[in-house]
Design an enzyme around this catalytic site. Sequence first.
Site, PDB file in Angstrom:
ATOM      1  N   HIS A 196       0.825  -1.208   0.000  1.00  0.00           N
ATOM      2  CA  HIS A 196       0.000   0.000   0.000  1.00  0.00           C
ATOM      3  C   HIS A 196       0.862   1.263   0.000  1.00  0.00           C
ATOM      4  O   HIS A 196       0.566   2.233  -0.684  1.00  0.00           O
ATOM      5  CB  HIS A 196      -0.927  -0.004   1.223  1.00  0.00           C
ATOM      6  CG  HIS A 196      -2.187  -0.797   0.981  1.00  0.00           C
ATOM      7  ND1 HIS A 196      -2.853  -1.457   1.967  1.00  0.00           N
ATOM      8  CD2 HIS A 196      -2.885  -1.000  -0.152  1.00  0.00           C
ATOM      9  CE1 HIS A 196      -3.927  -2.045   1.455  1.00  0.00           C
ATOM     10  NE2 HIS A 196      -3.963  -1.784   0.169  1.00  0.00           N
ATOM     11  N   GLU A 438      -1.248 -22.095 -16.885  1.00  0.00           N
ATOM     12  CA  GLU A 438      -0.080 -21.738 -16.076  1.00  0.00           C
ATOM     13  C   GLU A 438       0.611 -22.960 -15.489  1.00  0.00           C
ATOM     14  O   GLU A 438       1.413 -22.858 -14.567  1.00  0.00           O
ATOM     15  CB  GLU A 438      -0.458 -20.733 -14.975  1.00  0.00           C
ATOM     16  CG  GLU A 438      -1.621 -21.127 -14.112  1.00  0.00           C
ATOM     17  CD  GLU A 438      -1.947 -20.075 -13.042  1.00  0.00           C
ATOM     18  OE1 GLU A 438      -1.148 -19.150 -12.833  1.00  0.00           O
ATOM     19  OE2 GLU A 438      -3.005 -20.207 -12.419  1.00  0.00           O
ATOM     20  N   ASP A 462       3.586 -18.650 -13.015  1.00  0.00           N
ATOM     21  CA  ASP A 462       3.500 -20.045 -12.581  1.00  0.00           C
ATOM     22  C   ASP A 462       3.963 -20.999 -13.676  1.00  0.00           C
ATOM     23  O   ASP A 462       4.586 -22.023 -13.388  1.00  0.00           O
ATOM     24  CB  ASP A 462       2.069 -20.379 -12.138  1.00  0.00           C
ATOM     25  CG  ASP A 462       1.830 -19.952 -10.702  1.00  0.00           C
ATOM     26  OD1 ASP A 462       2.717 -20.190  -9.862  1.00  0.00           O
ATOM     27  OD2 ASP A 462       0.784 -19.341 -10.424  1.00  0.00           O
ATOM     28  N   CYS A 509      -1.110 -12.724 -19.177  1.00  0.00           N
ATOM     29  CA  CYS A 509      -1.288 -11.869 -18.001  1.00  0.00           C
ATOM     30  C   CYS A 509      -0.182 -12.057 -16.979  1.00  0.00           C
ATOM     31  O   CYS A 509      -0.253 -11.503 -15.887  1.00  0.00           O
ATOM     32  CB  CYS A 509      -2.664 -12.075 -17.369  1.00  0.00           C
ATOM     33  SG  CYS A 509      -2.932 -13.729 -16.740  1.00  0.00           S
TER      34      CYS A 509
HETATM   35  C1  PEP Z   1       0.848 -16.136 -13.224  1.00  0.00           C
HETATM   36  O1  PEP Z   1       1.025 -17.187 -12.608  1.00  0.00           O
HETATM   37  O2  PEP Z   1       1.570 -15.769 -14.181  1.00  0.00           O
HETATM   38  C2  PEP Z   1      -0.230 -15.213 -12.853  1.00  0.00           C
HETATM   39  C3  PEP Z   1      -0.516 -14.167 -13.595  1.00  0.00           C
HETATM   40  O3  PEP Z   1      -0.893 -15.465 -11.699  1.00  0.00           O
HETATM   41  P1  PEP Z   1      -0.296 -15.178 -10.240  1.00  0.00           P
HETATM   42  O4  PEP Z   1       0.946 -14.342 -10.437  1.00  0.00           O
HETATM   43  O5  PEP Z   1      -1.366 -14.477  -9.501  1.00  0.00           O
HETATM   44  O6  PEP Z   1      -0.007 -16.546  -9.723  1.00  0.00           O
HETATM   45 MG    MG Z   2      -0.477 -17.943 -11.257  1.00  0.00          MG
END
Ligand code: PEP
Ligand code: MG
Length: 593
Positions: A196, A438, A462, A509
Amino acid sequence: MKDPRLLQGIGVSPGTAIGPAYIVPWGLPDVPHRVVSKKDVPGEIERLQAAIAAIKERLEELRDHAAERAGHSESKIFDAQILMLEDTEFIGGVQRLIKENQLSAERAFEFKVLELRALWAQSESQMLRQRRADLSGIGIRVLQRLMGQSIEDVLGPRGGAPAILFTRELTPGLTVEFSREHVAGFASAEGTSTSHAAILAHSLGIPCVMGLVQGLESVRPHGMVILDGTVGTILTDPTPEEIAEAELEAERRRQLDRELASVAAQPAVTVDGVKVSLRSNVDLPEEVGPALENGAEGVGLLRTEFLVVGRTELPSEDEQAEYFSDIARRFEGAPVVIRTYDLGGDKFPAAFRPPREANPFLGWRAIRVCLDEPEIFRTQARAILRARLHGNVQLMLPLITQVEELERARELVAESAEALQREGIEAAPDVPIGVMVETPAAAMLADELAQGSDFLSVGSNDLTQYTLAVDRGNARLADRFTPLHPAVVRLLKRIVDAGGRAGLDVSMCGEMAADPRAALLLVGLGYRALSVSPLRLPLARWLVRQFDHTVAESIAAEVLEMATTREVVDRLTAGVAGLVDVDLLPAGLVARG
Ligand code: PEP
Ligand code: MG
């Protein structure tokens, strides 16, 4: 040889600050052990309540102050702290310690804070770790109050020339406690970009470096330092030449920022006319504002764990529906991809007692929890279906490894839609459902998963961890953790091709999308949607507008034939050379080889 004066941390708010170091002893005070007699117990409880009431009032003041200086959504950060002081389980626990163990109010409060901090410290969740600073913030203030200390005693005079504030843990309150003229930068041992305090520092436009795990003790009080919030470094005792050099580099960065700002309102289209959709990852509600301001074309990943961590109970369907609907409305028809809980490790509400596991990353997490505890999943599915009435809400499933998981999740969503209809609650009849790819298992089954999905989105964080067998959070292995390993690159290709064959939107993402070299690779492999954190959007947009997609494709084709990470990194570095000066980019954005 590494310069011992150079400390490496994480750049969480960009910019260069040059000034004297001011070391702030902002931490939990030493609390003497004190027991009280039975007759004094009610008095201690009263003292506790009075201190909590006073600190709540102070936090409300800081919230208003932050609203003026940083903006309304950022000021809500203080609500999280106020809520902690209203948490009946937390405060009830302190009161029990006073009553049952006859501890003084400060000792009992300290005990509870330390207990929670220790619990959260073990968490793999960045989000829970960032809430530790919120907890410390209230812990410090309440304890100071109970021990009769004033903030002036602790912080000393808050005036003088702009200084760089060093502290072990930067709490949200401390970030706004000093006025802008007196602070040039912030540096702390703990914290990450989603802390934060980091969000606040960024909104206030104050450079900030966090995660300075080593060397903080070598900073001399009042000694000159150069803080680089873009690359995440602190240089102690700089020479006059180094100061001049830092000023020059700061100017080059400002120039790059001006260039990025000049295309802020332009679409992300390659020079040869290929459109790339740029979306934002949103971890915390405060990030929605910056995502919109930076032109996000939707939310590519809404992490919902913030609704859970640090709380005693799971949020209700209504609370979730309201949160999701608000975001859906604000994005006005652009996709808002809500990921169902990625719970696991310590990412559970305090009242939920998950089993202790030897390997939480390989354990009971994400979709596995949701399918074993369908009520948790149903509540989220219902909230998402209700929010879909307000925008283009979509549902995404994390950590899928089996086709059956997707099928079962679909059944649960369909059942939830029927139930809502039966109950006469207004909700959409269905929602697009996507798989987060992932794990290597999901990548290998990408064709089959695509058959039952409405979209795919790749989580490279991941995917890299599981493909390379490298813990993503292990600093010792940081050099081995790279999505530019040839094995990961080939899986990325496999996934985008599978999505393409099924005619699906395939987005990225994971963090790699924010790295210029990786972005070039992704566009070359065929990814047409990238989702990055809000603050990375300007650079991503500017880069895409520099790329030629046919060149990117031929580079990607070469890279797919390579056997080593070094070759991949070198080829992609050459590919972006001339487009962007990688030396000016934040640390962590530039892929390691
Ligand atoms: C990822 O694993 O790339 C992802 C976007 O999810 P998180 O980072 O929340 O595990
Ligand atoms: Mg992930």
